[in-house]
Design a protein around this motif. Structure first.
Motif, mmCIF file in Angstrom:
data_model
loop_
_atom_site.group_PDB
_atom_site.id
_atom_site.type_symbol
_atom_site.label_atom_id
_atom_site.label_comp_id
_atom_site.label_asym_id
_atom_site.label_seq_id
_atom_site.Cartn_x
_atom_site.Cartn_y
_atom_site.Cartn_z
ATOM 1 N N THR A 260 0.851 -1.181 0.000
ATOM 2 C CA THR A 260 0.000 0.000 0.000
ATOM 3 C C THR A 260 0.888 1.232 0.000
ATOM 4 O O THR A 260 1.782 1.368 0.841
ATOM 5 C CB THR A 260 -0.927 0.027 1.228
ATOM 6 N N VAL A 270 -8.730 10.259 -6.564
ATOM 7 C CA VAL A 270 -8.357 8.950 -7.086
ATOM 8 C C VAL A 270 -9.377 7.919 -6.637
ATOM 9 O O VAL A 270 -9.937 8.012 -5.540
ATOM 10 C CB VAL A 270 -6.941 8.552 -6.589
ATOM 11 N N LYS A 271 -9.639 6.940 -7.524
ATOM 12 C CA LYS A 271 -10.568 5.846 -7.217
ATOM 13 C C LYS A 271 -10.056 4.579 -7.897
ATOM 14 O O LYS A 271 -9.167 4.630 -8.772
ATOM 15 C CB LYS A 271 -11.982 6.180 -7.686
ATOM 16 N N ALA A 272 -10.603 3.447 -7.513
ATOM 17 C CA ALA A 272 -10.206 2.173 -8.115
ATOM 18 C C ALA A 272 -10.465 2.206 -9.619
ATOM 19 O O ALA A 272 -11.503 2.688 -10.078
ATOM 20 C CB ALA A 272 -10.973 1.029 -7.467
ATOM 21 N N VAL A 287 -5.057 1.599 -10.328
ATOM 22 C CA VAL A 287 -5.370 1.528 -8.903
ATOM 23 C C VAL A 287 -6.354 0.391 -8.683
ATOM 24 O O VAL A 287 -7.452 0.385 -9.258
ATOM 25 C CB VAL A 287 -5.958 2.861 -8.400
ATOM 26 N N GLU A 289 -7.251 -0.571 -5.464
ATOM 27 C CA GLU A 289 -8.009 -0.320 -4.241
ATOM 28 C C GLU A 289 -7.527 0.974 -3.595
ATOM 29 O O GLU A 289 -6.347 1.319 -3.670
ATOM 30 C CB GLU A 289 -7.808 -1.501 -3.278
ATOM 31 N N VAL A 290 -8.454 1.716 -2.997
ATOM 32 C CA VAL A 290 -8.124 2.939 -2.249
ATOM 33 C C VAL A 290 -8.471 2.702 -0.786
ATOM 34 O O VAL A 290 -9.573 2.222 -0.479
ATOM 35 C CB VAL A 290 -8.890 4.166 -2.782
ATOM 36 N N THR A 296 -11.130 -0.046 3.037
ATOM 37 C CA THR A 296 -11.325 0.250 1.621
ATOM 38 C C THR A 296 -12.436 1.280 1.450
ATOM 39 O O THR A 296 -13.504 1.170 2.052
ATOM 40 C CB THR A 296 -11.683 -1.036 0.855
ATOM 41 N N HIS A 299 -13.250 6.422 -2.869
ATOM 42 C CA HIS A 299 -12.330 7.373 -3.494
ATOM 43 C C HIS A 299 -11.574 8.135 -2.408
ATOM 44 O O HIS A 299 -11.943 8.117 -1.240
ATOM 45 C CB HIS A 299 -13.086 8.368 -4.389
ATOM 46 N N LEU A 308 -2.898 3.566 -1.647
ATOM 47 C CA LEU A 308 -3.264 2.988 -2.945
ATOM 48 C C LEU A 308 -2.632 1.610 -3.099
ATOM 49 O O LEU A 308 -1.434 1.436 -2.864
ATOM 50 C CB LEU A 308 -2.806 3.879 -4.096
ATOM 51 N N LEU A 310 -1.927 -1.069 -6.071
ATOM 52 C CA LEU A 310 -1.874 -1.095 -7.526
ATOM 53 C C LEU A 310 -2.143 -2.505 -8.052
ATOM 54 O O LEU A 310 -2.024 -3.492 -7.313
ATOM 55 C CB LEU A 310 -0.511 -0.598 -8.009
#
Length: 432
Positions: A260, A270-272, A287, A289-290, A296, A299, A308, A310
């Motif tokens: 992470t 930012v969002k998945a 991305v 997961e945020v 989780t 956004h 984040l 990846l």
């Protein structure tokens, strides 16, 4: 604007209405900054009973010295000056406040810069008793001008001038008018947008929390001005920019351990599913997961700390940047405004360390274009910058950094300069 983004912006607008206003007090030595803050704390009943009891005992029947509420260091109490930045908190029925009492002495200008960097507003005090009111045009003190310029250069959104010790004048109306005119003339020449100019007496409490009862002034009190000021709202729209502060490994054992990437979002959201780029490597990923506070979320937006995950493993470490692909171009040279804070002058060719976000890089000053005269605001030729001087310089870096103009973003456009020998913080760079 999309419906989703519009919802995020609306949520943040509502949130900023409830945020505490962070403001600093600045100005010259003995202008009354600590006393003013003490008055705000006293009148808003933000003083603990034991603090008040200690002050009353020390006063021994004399009026309470309110400046002692902020001068916490022993050296400050002994010398009667502010050395370090003192943070205090208070609240009214309508708002919460975080105050930074910045030192006025030139020797501690670096502490004032630290306080200004994260402030929503600056209250610059002007001691009217130190000015020659008989002159045709009132000349402001150099430190008043310097602190105002620094607050302006550091993009403090609201600058308020408080003309202090107005009760000491036999003709306060005339004195207030002349000093106000001098402040507005200086501000116009420096490109400073003045939010308000208010007369106060920090010692007596005149026009600090309650409006001034005078036929020559019908404006708001200082507290009324502060209650109406906006807080800095991070830029939600536009490109993503996150300085990586920490890389956490999730899971245990020797198998696949997703990482992470944590950092505070400087601007954007930012969002998945979003594609991001890592700088300086230039690699891209999506991305997956945020996370916020270990959970989780849908956004993350500017101003929030987020983690984040990846969709693929990349070589990312503290000091890297996460950006929207193609939105930032790392540079090895740039022009900047340099506020010099060290006793050793800034000289062309000498190597320093600079910190940008969470990355350290070696750098050198390749040229000093000019120095700003804080008295005349003229640009003067210079081959070095002495302590507390401000100049326009060119910087060369050992490794490229994704710098941005400071006017566009405080995080991407600010760097600190550190002396490699003494490890002192020597200056503040604001990318032009």
């Amino acid at each position: 604007m999309s419906a989703a983004l519009n919802s995020v912006v609306h949520e943040q607008d509502v949130d900023t209405q409830h945020r505490a206003l962070r403001f600093l007090t600045a100005g010259s030595v003995d202008d009354g900054k600590s006393t003013l803050i003490g008055r705000l704390l006293f009148d808003s009943r933000a003083i603990l009973a034991d603090q008040l009891d200690t002050l009353e005992k020390r006063a021994a029947g004399a009026p309470i010295d309110l400046s002692l509420l902020t001068d916490g260091l022993e050296a400050e109490r002994e010398q009667g000056i502010t050395i370090d930045v003192a943070y205090r908190y208070f609240a009214t029925k309508t708002r919460k406040f975080i105050i930074a009492d910045a030192p006025g002495h030139e020797q501690y200008t670096r502490n004032m810069v630290t306080a200004a960097a994260g402030s929503d507003a600056a209250v610059v005090l002007v001691d009217i008793t130190k000015l020659k009111l008989d002159d045709a045009e009132v000349t402001l003190l150099p430190q008043t001008r310097r602190h105002s310029l620094l607050a302006h250069l550091l993009r403090v959104p609201s600058i308020v001038f408080a003309i202090n010790k107005i009760d000491a004048l036999e003709a306060p109306a005339e004195g207030y008018a002349k000093v106000s005119a001098a402040l507005r003339k200086f501000a116009q020449a420096a490109g400073i947008e003045v939010t308000a100019i208010v007369p106060v007496s920090a010692l007596r409490g005149d026009n600090v929390t309650q409006p001034l009862d005078a036929d020559w002034y019908d404006g708001p009190s200082l507290l009324q001005v502060l209650e109406g000021l906006p807080t800095v709202q991070e830029k939600v729209e536009g490109q993503l920019l996150i300085p990586v502060q920490y890389v956490a490994t999730n899971g245990e054992g020797t198998g696949h351990q997703p990482r992470t990437l944590w950092g505070r979002i400087a601007h954007g959201q930012v969002k998945a599913g979003d594609e991001v780029q890592i700088l300086p490597s230039g690699q891209t990923a999506k991305v997956a997961e945020v996370r916020k506070a270990g959970e989780t979320v849908a956004h993350g937006v500017a101003g929030e700390s987020a983690g984040l995950l990846l969709d693929r493993q990349l070589d990312v470490s503290r000091g890297d940047w996460i950006v929207t692909p193609g939105s930032a171009t790392p540079r090895q040279s740039f022009e900047a405004t340099l506020a010099w804070l060290d006793t050793e002058p800034a000289v062309v060719g000498r190597k320093y360390w600079v910190r940008h976000g969470n990355r350290w890089v070696q750098a050198r000053i390749s040229a000093i274009e000019h120095r700003l005269d804080v008295n005349s605001l003229a640009e003067a030729e210079a081959h070095e910058l002495a302590i507390n001087e401000i100049g326009h310089v060119r910087i060369e870096l050992q490794a490229a950094l994704p710098v941005e103009p400071y006017t566009a973003n405080r995080v991407g456009g600010a760097l600190i300069v550190v002396d490699p020998t003494s490890n002192r913080t020597s200056g503040a760079l604001l990318v032009r």
